[in-house]
Design a protein around this motif. Structure first.
Motif, PDB file in Angstrom:
ATOM      1  N   TRP A  92       0.851  -1.190   0.000  1.00  0.00           N
ATOM      2  CA  TRP A  92       0.000   0.000   0.000  1.00  0.00           C
ATOM      3  C   TRP A  92       0.883   1.235   0.000  1.00  0.00           C
ATOM      4  CZ3 TRP A  92      -5.348   0.493  -0.134  1.00  0.00           C
ATOM      5  CH2 TRP A  92      -6.078  -0.705  -0.030  1.00  0.00           C
ATOM      6  N   GLU A  93       0.438   2.286  -0.702  1.00  0.00           N
ATOM      7  CA  GLU A  93       1.251   3.490  -0.838  1.00  0.00           C
ATOM      8  C   GLU A  93       0.378   4.725  -1.050  1.00  0.00           C
ATOM      9  OE1 GLU A  93       4.736   5.232  -3.864  1.00  0.00           O
ATOM     10  OE2 GLU A  93       3.537   3.478  -4.419  1.00  0.00           O
ATOM     11  N   HIS A  94       0.804   5.830  -0.447  1.00  0.00           N
ATOM     12  CA  HIS A  94       0.240   7.144  -0.742  1.00  0.00           C
ATOM     13  C   HIS A  94       1.365   8.159  -0.880  1.00  0.00           C
ATOM     14  CE1 HIS A  94      -4.058   7.105  -0.925  1.00  0.00           C
ATOM     15  NE2 HIS A  94      -4.256   6.669   0.296  1.00  0.00           N
ATOM     16  N   THR A  95       1.142   9.181  -1.691  1.00  0.00           N
ATOM     17  CA  THR A  95       2.011  10.348  -1.753  1.00  0.00           C
ATOM     18  C   THR A  95       1.489  11.368  -0.749  1.00  0.00           C
ATOM     19  OG1 THR A  95       2.603  10.019  -4.075  1.00  0.00           O
ATOM     20  CG2 THR A  95       2.834  12.244  -3.194  1.00  0.00           C
ATOM     21  N   VAL A  96       2.376  11.846   0.114  1.00  0.00           N
ATOM     22  CA  VAL A  96       1.984  12.698   1.243  1.00  0.00           C
ATOM     23  C   VAL A  96       2.844  13.954   1.272  1.00  0.00           C
ATOM     24  CG1 VAL A  96       1.686  12.797   3.746  1.00  0.00           C
ATOM     25  CG2 VAL A  96       1.360  10.624   2.543  1.00  0.00           C
ATOM     26  N   ALA A  97       2.212  15.101   1.474  1.00  0.00           N
ATOM     27  CA  ALA A  97       2.937  16.366   1.609  1.00  0.00           C
ATOM     28  C   ALA A  97       2.983  16.775   3.079  1.00  0.00           C
ATOM     29  CB  ALA A  97       2.259  17.456   0.793  1.00  0.00           C
ATOM     30  N   ILE A  98       4.106  17.373   3.462  1.00  0.00           N
ATOM     31  CA  ILE A  98       4.248  17.948   4.798  1.00  0.00           C
ATOM     32  C   ILE A  98       3.726  19.380   4.744  1.00  0.00           C
ATOM     33  CG2 ILE A  98       5.819  18.372   6.711  1.00  0.00           C
ATOM     34  CD1 ILE A  98       5.754  15.435   5.705  1.00  0.00           C
ATOM     35  N   THR A  99       2.734  19.690   5.561  1.00  0.00           N
ATOM     36  CA  THR A  99       2.166  21.046   5.581  1.00  0.00           C
ATOM     37  C   THR A  99       2.067  21.554   7.019  1.00  0.00           C
ATOM     38  OG1 THR A  99      -0.197  20.575   5.881  1.00  0.00           O
ATOM     39  CG2 THR A  99       0.704  20.261   3.653  1.00  0.00           C
ATOM     40  N   ASP A 100       1.778  22.834   7.149  1.00  0.00           N
ATOM     41  CA  ASP A 100       1.577  23.415   8.486  1.00  0.00           C
ATOM     42  C   ASP A 100       0.380  22.802   9.189  1.00  0.00           C
ATOM     43  OD1 ASP A 100       3.707  25.272   8.629  1.00  0.00           O
ATOM     44  OD2 ASP A 100       2.626  26.632   7.282  1.00  0.00           O
ATOM     45  N   GLU A 101      -0.567  22.303   8.413  1.00  0.00           N
ATOM     46  CA  GLU A 101      -1.794  21.740   8.985  1.00  0.00           C
ATOM     47  C   GLU A 101      -1.687  20.244   9.244  1.00  0.00           C
ATOM     48  OE1 GLU A 101      -1.941  23.473   5.895  1.00  0.00           O
ATOM     49  OE2 GLU A 101      -2.125  25.342   7.044  1.00  0.00           O
ATOM     50  N   GLY A 102      -0.533  19.652   8.940  1.00  0.00           N
ATOM     51  CA  GLY A 102      -0.365  18.216   9.109  1.00  0.00           C
ATOM     52  C   GLY A 102      -0.207  17.529   7.767  1.00  0.00           C
ATOM     53  N   PRO A 103      -0.185  16.209   7.761  1.00  0.00           N
ATOM     54  CA  PRO A 103       0.006  15.473   6.508  1.00  0.00           C
ATOM     55  C   PRO A 103      -1.145  15.721   5.533  1.00  0.00           C
ATOM     56  CG  PRO A 103       0.285  14.039   8.419  1.00  0.00           C
ATOM     57  CD  PRO A 103      -0.303  15.307   8.915  1.00  0.00           C
ATOM     58  N   TRP A 104      -0.810  15.937   4.274  1.00  0.00           N
ATOM     59  CA  TRP A 104      -1.807  16.102   3.208  1.00  0.00           C
ATOM     60  C   TRP A 104      -1.605  14.944   2.238  1.00  0.00           C
ATOM     61  CZ3 TRP A 104      -1.796  20.621  -0.895  1.00  0.00           C
ATOM     62  CH2 TRP A 104      -2.973  20.552  -1.665  1.00  0.00           C
ATOM     63  N   VAL A 105      -2.578  14.058   2.184  1.00  0.00           N
ATOM     64  CA  VAL A 105      -2.460  12.862   1.337  1.00  0.00           C
ATOM     65  C   VAL A 105      -2.853  13.253  -0.082  1.00  0.00           C
ATOM     66  CG1 VAL A 105      -3.143  10.462   1.008  1.00  0.00           C
ATOM     67  CG2 VAL A 105      -2.979  11.404   3.322  1.00  0.00           C
ATOM     68  N   LEU A 106      -1.869  13.425  -0.929  1.00  0.00           N
ATOM     69  CA  LEU A 106      -2.082  13.976  -2.257  1.00  0.00           C
ATOM     70  C   LEU A 106      -2.728  12.969  -3.214  1.00  0.00           C
ATOM     71  CD1 LEU A 106       1.326  15.853  -2.635  1.00  0.00           C
ATOM     72  CD2 LEU A 106      -0.874  16.812  -1.927  1.00  0.00           C
ATOM     73  N   THR A 107      -2.639  11.689  -2.900  1.00  0.00           N
ATOM     74  CA  THR A 107      -3.205  10.655  -3.753  1.00  0.00           C
ATOM     75  C   THR A 107      -4.490  10.041  -3.181  1.00  0.00           C
ATOM     76  OG1 THR A 107      -1.543   9.176  -2.792  1.00  0.00           O
ATOM     77  CG2 THR A 107      -1.129   9.997  -5.033  1.00  0.00           C
ATOM     78  N   ALA A 108      -5.048  10.665  -2.149  1.00  0.00           N
ATOM     79  CA  ALA A 108      -6.319  10.175  -1.617  1.00  0.00           C
ATOM     80  C   ALA A 108      -7.440  10.459  -2.601  1.00  0.00           C
ATOM     81  CB  ALA A 108      -6.625  10.846  -0.271  1.00  0.00           C
ATOM     82  N   PRO A 109      -8.441   9.580  -2.686  1.00  0.00           N
ATOM     83  CA  PRO A 109      -9.604   9.893  -3.522  1.00  0.00           C
ATOM     84  C   PRO A 109     -10.282  11.160  -3.036  1.00  0.00           C
ATOM     85  CG  PRO A 109      -9.615   7.598  -2.819  1.00  0.00           C
ATOM     86  CD  PRO A 109      -8.530   8.277  -2.030  1.00  0.00           C
ATOM     87  N   GLU A 110     -11.091  11.736  -3.907  1.00  0.00           N
ATOM     88  CA  GLU A 110     -11.765  12.993  -3.555  1.00  0.00           C
ATOM     89  C   GLU A 110     -12.654  12.852  -2.343  1.00  0.00           C
ATOM     90  OE1 GLU A 110     -12.441  15.710  -7.344  1.00  0.00           O
ATOM     91  OE2 GLU A 110     -13.080  13.632  -7.739  1.00  0.00           O
ATOM     92  N   ASP A 111     -13.175  11.613  -2.095  1.00  0.00           N
ATOM     93  CA  ASP A 111     -14.019  11.420  -0.916  1.00  0.00           C
ATOM     94  C   ASP A 111     -13.204  11.185   0.343  1.00  0.00           C
ATOM     95  OD1 ASP A 111     -13.053   8.868  -1.214  1.00  0.00           O
ATOM     96  OD2 ASP A 111     -14.980   7.948  -1.689  1.00  0.00           O
ATOM     97  N   GLY A 112     -11.843  11.171   0.187  1.00  0.00           N
ATOM     98  CA  GLY A 112     -10.962  11.055   1.348  1.00  0.00           C
ATOM     99  C   GLY A 112     -10.786   9.650   1.863  1.00  0.00           C
ATOM    100  N   ALA A 113     -11.320   8.645   1.178  1.00  0.00           N
ATOM    101  CA  ALA A 113     -11.237   7.266   1.683  1.00  0.00           C
ATOM    102  C   ALA A 113      -9.819   6.744   1.582  1.00  0.00           C
ATOM    103  CB  ALA A 113     -12.177   6.380   0.886  1.00  0.00           C
TER     104      ALA A 113
END
Length: 268
Positions: A247-268
């Protein structure tokens, strides 16, 4: 976009606008994996899934990251059962009831990369295989949660390793962790510094900074963590023939916490 020089390694730091461009690429990957997951049924070949993925990526105005990458011949990696990563899609490889299929997918949109992987249960799988995939996914999410500004790189590694062990204990199984393959920096290229191990003590490596992006990707097996690369030069399998999940996701480090850049639009 800045580049940090840390012990002779270049780590790319993205602006918010550049991370938003990566999110657009990540959504292409997420939609592609959703369609591939829906299409992965007994009797379907992995080549057919590859054709679906490539068409979906190109229809979105993007380019498959994997096709031609160091000579890789397809748009997805399709790894079945004992295959861990880098499985080459084939018209001869038809899915069967109970298979575990790991699909890794990447897309380039406007020069920015998204990279994600899922393990798909074909029909009804065994209880053990379901638990293996769920444990791998849980390890990935533990790594995502540790991807916060100010932490160290191996805080992610430790979170992944700890979660995998915890999941194994819950099912009275000792999962094998694939140590020689791991995550990586990502952005204007698919594979960038730093390499992100899936095992390790916390508090080591570069400090995580806002604007970094990482692909977090644990791979677990139901047996040992030993691997063998097949004669095709790509496909990596478990040495003992045990099943594997990825399993894999692309994740960005942001001021608000991890941002999962490859999550589906519904966030699942």
């Amino acid at each position: 976009m800045l580049r940090l020089l840390r012990r002779h390694r270049m780590i790319e730091i993205k602006s918010r606008t550049e991370l938003e461009a990566m999110r657009a690429a990540g959504l292409v990957v997420a939609r592609t994996l959703a369609l591939v997951t829906a299409a992965a049924r007994p009797g379907v070949s992995t080549a057919e899934l590859d054709e679906l993925a490539e068409q979906t990526i190109r229809d979105a105005g993007a380019v498959p990251s994997f096709k031609g990458y160091h000579g890789f011949p397809a748009s997805i990696c399709a790894s079945v059962n004992e295959e861990i990563v880098h499985g080459i899609p084939s018209a001869e490889r038809r899915l069967a009831e109970g298979d575990l299929l790991s699909v890794d997918c990447g897309a380039i949109l406007d020069g920015w990369h998204g990279d994600s992987a899922v393990t798909i249960e074909v029909g009804t799988v065994s209880t053990a295989d379901h638990a293996l995939s769920a444990a791998t996914r849980a390890a990935m999410w533990a790594g995502v949660e540790a991807a916060v500004a100010g932490a160290r790189l191996t805080d992610i590694s430790h979170a992944v390793e700890t979660a995998a062990a915890r999941e194994g204990s819950a099912h009275a199984v000792e999962y094998g962790m694939i140590a020689e393959y791991g995550g990586h920096g990502i952005g204007s290229q698919m594979h960038m510094e730093p390499f992100l191990p899936n095992v390790g003590k916390p508090g080591k490596g570069p400090r995580l900074r806002v604007g970094m992006a990482l692909a977090i990707e644990p791979m677990l097996t139901s047996g040992s963590g030993e691997t063998v690369e097949l004669a095709d030069g790509w496909t990596v399998v478990t040495a003992d023939g045990s099943r594997a999940a990825h399993w894999e996701h692309t994740v960005a480090i942001t001021d608000e916490g991890p941002w999962v850049l490859t999550a589906p639009e519904d966030g699942a």
